[in-house]
Design a protein around this motif. Structure first.
Motif, PDB file in Angstrom:
ATOM      1  N   PRO A 132       7.844  -6.249  48.224  1.00 34.25           N
ATOM      2  CA  PRO A 132       8.852  -6.915  47.389  1.00 34.25           C
ATOM      3  C   PRO A 132       8.614  -6.730  45.893  1.00 34.25           C
ATOM      4  CG  PRO A 132       7.395  -8.523  48.436  1.00 34.25           C
ATOM      5  CD  PRO A 132       7.117  -7.213  49.078  1.00 34.25           C
ATOM      6  N   ILE A 133       7.359  -6.582  45.493  1.00 30.33           N
ATOM      7  CA  ILE A 133       7.083  -6.338  44.077  1.00 30.33           C
ATOM      8  C   ILE A 133       7.685  -5.008  43.640  1.00 30.33           C
ATOM      9  CG2 ILE A 133       5.235  -5.779  42.445  1.00 30.33           C
ATOM     10  CD1 ILE A 133       3.501  -7.863  43.830  1.00 30.33           C
ATOM     11  N   ALA A 134       7.483  -3.972  44.483  1.00 27.57           N
ATOM     12  CA  ALA A 134       8.053  -2.658  44.161  1.00 27.57           C
ATOM     13  C   ALA A 134       9.579  -2.714  44.143  1.00 27.57           C
ATOM     14  CB  ALA A 134       7.574  -1.631  45.186  1.00 27.57           C
ATOM     15  N   ALA A 135      10.166  -3.458  45.084  1.00 28.22           N
ATOM     16  CA  ALA A 135      11.625  -3.583  45.121  1.00 28.22           C
ATOM     17  C   ALA A 135      12.148  -4.292  43.874  1.00 28.22           C
ATOM     18  CB  ALA A 135      12.045  -4.347  46.378  1.00 28.22           C
ATOM     19  N   MET A 136      11.445  -5.358  43.449  1.00 26.22           N
ATOM     20  CA  MET A 136      11.850  -6.085  42.236  1.00 26.22           C
ATOM     21  C   MET A 136      11.742  -5.198  41.007  1.00 26.22           C
ATOM     22  SD  MET A 136       9.982  -9.731  43.028  1.00 26.22           S
ATOM     23  CE  MET A 136      10.336 -10.408  41.396  1.00 26.22           C
ATOM     24  N   ARG A 137      10.715  -4.348  40.973  1.00 21.44           N
ATOM     25  CA  ARG A 137      10.562  -3.453  39.828  1.00 21.44           C
ATOM     26  C   ARG A 137      11.730  -2.467  39.748  1.00 21.44           C
ATOM     27  NH1 ARG A 137       6.643  -2.649  36.519  1.00 21.44           N
ATOM     28  NH2 ARG A 137       5.140  -3.839  37.745  1.00 21.44           N
ATOM     29  N   LEU A 138      12.173  -1.964  40.885  1.00 25.23           N
ATOM     30  CA  LEU A 138      13.310  -1.043  40.901  1.00 25.23           C
ATOM     31  C   LEU A 138      14.582  -1.739  40.435  1.00 25.23           C
ATOM     32  CD1 LEU A 138      12.718   0.877  44.256  1.00 25.23           C
ATOM     33  CD2 LEU A 138      12.566   1.811  41.932  1.00 25.23           C
ATOM     34  N   LEU A 139      14.783  -2.979  40.867  1.00 29.80           N
ATOM     35  CA  LEU A 139      15.962  -3.734  40.456  1.00 29.80           C
ATOM     36  C   LEU A 139      15.949  -4.047  38.965  1.00 29.80           C
ATOM     37  CD1 LEU A 139      16.201  -6.214  43.463  1.00 29.80           C
ATOM     38  CD2 LEU A 139      17.739  -4.308  42.979  1.00 29.80           C
ATOM     39  N   LEU A 140      14.742  -4.366  38.457  1.00 30.42           N
ATOM     40  CA  LEU A 140      14.626  -4.728  37.042  1.00 30.42           C
ATOM     41  C   LEU A 140      14.743  -3.522  36.127  1.00 30.42           C
ATOM     42  CD1 LEU A 140      11.712  -7.322  37.250  1.00 30.42           C
ATOM     43  CD2 LEU A 140      14.075  -7.805  36.618  1.00 30.42           C
ATOM     44  N   SER A 141      14.411  -2.344  36.622  1.00 30.12           N
ATOM     45  CA  SER A 141      14.429  -1.151  35.780  1.00 30.12           C
ATOM     46  C   SER A 141      15.826  -0.845  35.264  1.00 30.12           C
ATOM     47  CB  SER A 141      13.900   0.056  36.561  1.00 30.12           C
ATOM     48  OG  SER A 141      14.743   0.323  37.676  1.00 30.12           O
ATOM     49  N   ASP A 142      16.838  -1.254  36.018  1.00 30.90           N
ATOM     50  CA  ASP A 142      18.207  -0.998  35.584  1.00 30.90           C
ATOM     51  C   ASP A 142      18.681  -2.018  34.569  1.00 30.90           C
ATOM     52  OD1 ASP A 142      18.285   1.125  37.318  1.00 30.90           O
ATOM     53  OD2 ASP A 142      19.059  -0.096  38.983  1.00 30.90           O
ATOM     54  N   LYS A 143      18.056  -3.183  34.550  1.00 31.75           N
ATOM     55  CA  LYS A 143      18.537  -4.270  33.678  1.00 31.75           C
ATOM     56  C   LYS A 143      17.671  -4.471  32.440  1.00 31.75           C
ATOM     57  CE  LYS A 143      20.446  -6.677  37.681  1.00 31.75           C
ATOM     58  NZ  LYS A 143      20.466  -7.937  38.467  1.00 31.75           N
ATOM     59  N   GLU A 144      16.543  -3.758  32.369  1.00 33.66           N
ATOM     60  CA  GLU A 144      15.646  -3.821  31.220  1.00 33.66           C
ATOM     61  C   GLU A 144      15.197  -5.252  30.932  1.00 33.66           C
ATOM     62  OE1 GLU A 144      17.481  -1.927  27.922  1.00 33.66           O
ATOM     63  OE2 GLU A 144      17.451   0.066  28.842  1.00 33.66           O
ATOM     64  N   GLU A 145      14.881  -5.947  31.952  1.00 31.47           N
ATOM     65  CA  GLU A 145      14.395  -7.318  31.793  1.00 31.47           C
ATOM     66  C   GLU A 145      12.885  -7.257  31.514  1.00 31.47           C
ATOM     67  OE1 GLU A 145      16.131  -9.948  31.701  1.00 31.47           O
ATOM     68  OE2 GLU A 145      18.080  -9.276  32.433  1.00 31.47           O
ATOM     69  N   SER A 146      12.529  -7.109  30.248  1.00 31.87           N
ATOM     70  CA  SER A 146      11.131  -6.887  29.879  1.00 31.87           C
ATOM     71  C   SER A 146      10.235  -8.074  30.216  1.00 31.87           C
ATOM     72  CB  SER A 146      11.025  -6.572  28.385  1.00 31.87           C
ATOM     73  OG  SER A 146      11.600  -7.630  27.622  1.00 31.87           O
ATOM     74  N   GLU A 147      10.725  -9.281  30.016  1.00 30.23           N
ATOM     75  CA  GLU A 147       9.897 -10.452  30.300  1.00 30.23           C
ATOM     76  C   GLU A 147       9.600 -10.553  31.794  1.00 30.23           C
ATOM     77  OE1 GLU A 147      11.421 -14.053  28.737  1.00 30.23           O
ATOM     78  OE2 GLU A 147      11.561 -13.307  26.677  1.00 30.23           O
TER      79      GLU A 147
END
Length: 325
Positions: A132-147
């Motif tokens: 799930p961590i890897a999946a969350m990273r992929l999802l966040l990469s599109d939204k640039e949620e740095s925090e």
């Protein structure tokens, strides 16, 4: 000589009664007016023969003592080499030792079994949580949620710390020593923490230097990563310097520093110090693991700091005696 006196003390009752009986013979011969020379000759002959017997017995005592001392070095593996019992008391003691030794072996076996089960569970847990961590990273990469990415990175680090904590205190660890390029190792760690340096706007100073170090690359990287993580965490603004000088790795930051009274205890398990109590997020495990890993790698580590000015950690990369358990 000390062993001889111990032998004499062990047979003090026999010696006492020998002289007591000799005195009784002298007194009885004297009271009856008999020649004392006869008792004197008998006393000297018995003393001579007894001394020879005592020397032979002492030699057996010495050999038995030496065998037991040598056995102490490998008693963890086997007690089959115990010297043959010469009397009932020694036989009883040997039976007791064998019972205790077998009980200890059973406890060690059970402990190893429990540890293996625990390792299997946490290893499975770590691999499961990474999905799930890897999946969350992929999802966040599109939204640039740095925090969110930063918090996700912290979760990954905590997962790795759990596995490290389980492995580092166990004798069956996976240390593999080889000559490692320290520059390559440092750059791996810098790349891993690059986003955090950028986010906090910290200046990173490092001048590449090629140096071959006898170590375990994976575990040395863990040490450097943990020190960089602490430097970033406790440096609100300023710089972090990484330097390799005279086979010494130095990591220095311009952070909040460590109180003087806390310095001697920073490597203790669970110790958080003033900064940890103030921050309320420190586990007191990071620097403990760093110290334990350095001990296994044979690298001495030390720390200097001045409150409100800097913290400097120094790792001696020279090959020193490796810790053996």
């Amino acid at each position: 000589m000390m062993l001889f006196f111990k032998y004499m003390y062990q047979h003090r009752k026999t010696i006492f009664f020998y002289f007591l009986f000799s005195i009784i013979f002298f007194v009885i011969f004297w009271l009856y007016g008999l020649p004392l020379d006869a008792v004197g000759y008998a006393f000297l002959i018995c003393t001579f023969i007894g001394s020879i017997g005592a020397l032979i017995d002492f030699w057996h005592f010495f050999k038995q003592h030496k065998t037991l001392v040598d056995l102490q070095k490998r008693v963890m593996l086997s007690i089959d080499e115990l010297p043959e019992a010469t009397n009932q008391s020694e036989e009883d003691y040997q039976k007791l030792i064998k019972v205790i030794h077998q009980d200890k072996i059973d406890l060690i076996t059970q402990k190893d079994h429990d540890y293996e089960e625990m390792m299997e569970y946490y290893t499975l847990w770590a691999h499961q949580i990474k999905t799930p961590i890897a999946a969350m990273r992929l999802l966040l990469s599109d939204k640039e949620e740095s925090e969110c990415e930063e918090e996700l990175f912290k979760i990954e680090q905590y997962v790795e710390m759990v596995l490290t904590y389980l492995k580092v205190d166990h004798q069956g660890n996976d240390f593999q020593f080889e000559f490692v390029d320290i520059d390559s190792c440092i750059k791996q760690c810098i790349r891993k923490y690059a986003k955090l340096f950028i986010r906090k706007k910290l200046q990173l100073n490092y001048e590449a230097r090629s140096l071959q170090v006898l170590t375990d690359e994976k575990w040395l990287c863990f040490v450097i990563e943990q020190l960089l993580s602490n430097a970033i965490k406790y440096t609100p603004s300023g710089y972090v310097n990484i330097e390799v000088k005279d086979e010494m790795l130095i990591i220095e930051d311009s952070g909040i520093g460590i109180q003087k009274e806390d310095l001697p205890r920073v490597f203790e398990k669970g110790f958080t110090g003033y900064n940890g109590r103030k921050d309320k997020k420190s586990s007191g495990i990071g620097l403990y693991l760093v110290k334990q890993v350095c001990n296994r790698l044979g690298h001495k580590i030390s720390i200097e700091s001045e409150l409100g000015k800097y913290t400097r950690v120094m790792i001696d990369l020279r090959h020193i005696d490796l810790e053996v358990e």
